[in-house]
Design a protein around this motif. Sequence first.
Motif, PDB file in Angstrom:
ATOM      1  N   LYS A   1       0.868  -1.179   0.000  1.00 49.30           N
ATOM      2  CA  LYS A   1       0.000   0.000   0.000  1.00 49.30           C
ATOM      3  C   LYS A   1       0.898   1.219   0.000  1.00 49.30           C
ATOM      4  CE  LYS A   1      -3.639  -2.379   2.530  1.00 49.30           C
ATOM      5  NZ  LYS A   1      -4.534  -2.366   3.686  1.00 49.30           N
ATOM      6  N   THR A   2       0.590   2.171  -0.882  1.00 47.20           N
ATOM      7  CA  THR A   2       1.398   3.382  -0.961  1.00 47.20           C
ATOM      8  C   THR A   2       0.507   4.599  -1.102  1.00 47.20           C
ATOM      9  OG1 THR A   2       3.293   4.448  -2.045  1.00 47.20           O
ATOM     10  CG2 THR A   2       1.759   3.283  -3.479  1.00 47.20           C
ATOM     11  N   TRP A   3       0.999   5.709  -0.586  1.00 45.64           N
ATOM     12  CA  TRP A   3       0.300   6.989  -0.691  1.00 45.64           C
ATOM     13  C   TRP A   3       1.322   8.107  -0.585  1.00 45.64           C
ATOM     14  CZ3 TRP A   3       0.321   3.719   3.366  1.00 45.64           C
ATOM     15  CH2 TRP A   3       0.736   4.205   4.598  1.00 45.64           C
ATOM     16  N   VAL A   4       0.910   9.267  -1.058  1.00 43.98           N
ATOM     17  CA  VAL A   4       1.765  10.448  -1.085  1.00 43.98           C
ATOM     18  C   VAL A   4       1.576  11.233   0.207  1.00 43.98           C
ATOM     19  CG1 VAL A   4       2.268  12.595  -2.311  1.00 43.98           C
ATOM     20  CG2 VAL A   4       1.670  10.527  -3.598  1.00 43.98           C
ATOM     21  N   GLY A   5       2.686  11.663   0.784  1.00 43.69           N
ATOM     22  CA  GLY A   5       2.652  12.479   1.990  1.00 43.69           C
ATOM     23  C   GLY A   5       2.842  13.949   1.656  1.00 43.69           C
ATOM     24  N   GLU A   6       3.598  14.627   2.494  1.00 41.40           N
ATOM     25  CA  GLU A   6       3.827  16.069   2.310  1.00 41.40           C
ATOM     26  C   GLU A   6       4.609  16.330   1.025  1.00 41.40           C
ATOM     27  OE1 GLU A   6       5.815  19.876   4.633  1.00 41.40           O
ATOM     28  OE2 GLU A   6       5.917  17.895   5.549  1.00 41.40           O
ATOM     29  N   THR A   7       4.162  17.316   0.285  1.00 46.32           N
ATOM     30  CA  THR A   7       4.792  17.695  -0.977  1.00 46.32           C
ATOM     31  C   THR A   7       4.946  19.202  -0.995  1.00 46.32           C
ATOM     32  OG1 THR A   7       3.825  15.815  -2.132  1.00 46.32           O
ATOM     33  CG2 THR A   7       4.531  17.664  -3.491  1.00 46.32           C
ATOM     34  N   ARG A   8       6.199  19.651  -1.172  1.00 43.48           N
ATOM     35  CA  ARG A   8       6.441  21.098  -1.310  1.00 43.48           C
ATOM     36  C   ARG A   8       7.826  21.311  -1.899  1.00 43.48           C
ATOM     37  NH1 ARG A   8       6.933  22.658   4.994  1.00 43.48           N
ATOM     38  NH2 ARG A   8       8.850  21.530   5.316  1.00 43.48           N
ATOM     39  N   GLY A   9       7.997  22.488  -2.484  1.00 44.22           N
ATOM     40  CA  GLY A   9       9.263  22.764  -3.164  1.00 44.22           C
ATOM     41  C   GLY A   9       9.423  21.799  -4.325  1.00 44.22           C
ATOM     42  N   PHE A  10      10.522  21.039  -4.326  1.00 46.63           N
ATOM     43  CA  PHE A  10      10.702  20.021  -5.354  1.00 46.63           C
ATOM     44  C   PHE A  10      10.659  18.617  -4.747  1.00 46.63           C
ATOM     45  CE2 PHE A  10      14.963  19.836  -3.786  1.00 46.63           C
ATOM     46  CZ  PHE A  10      15.543  18.677  -4.276  1.00 46.63           C
TER      47      PHE A  10
END
Length: 130
Positions: free
Chosen positions: A75-84
């Motif tokens: 199982k996978t999911w995206v966490g915090e995303t910012r900048g690059f």
Amino acid sequence: MESVFEYKLKVTSEDLDDLNHVNNVVYVKWMDIVAFEHWSFLTKENPLKQYIWVVLKHEIEYLKQAVLGDEIIVKTWVGETRGFKSERFMEFYKKNELLVKAKTVWGMLDEKPYKPARIRKDVLEVLYPS
């Protein structure tokens, strides 16, 4: 959890180490495969080929073993995303038993010239589908 993507794997003899369980390096390989498959799934309507992802950091916690023939659900999911940078979380299960959990920090680059690219709205809309 955010939007969760699942991917199935089956342990083969090539995945085993001298102790007859899945080698830790194999989990890293699987993490790369699952991340690629998830990105492909998210971008099937809009491929965003102008961007590539590279690993900046892995954190892996090995909790239990997997052996030959085991069916693994990742199982996978995206966490915090910012900048690059963008976090990706993964959990590896055998039936309902958590075997491994991991966090990877990915960096997004422009396809050419391989320079860091700020993650903009077009990518955020893909990473966080509504």
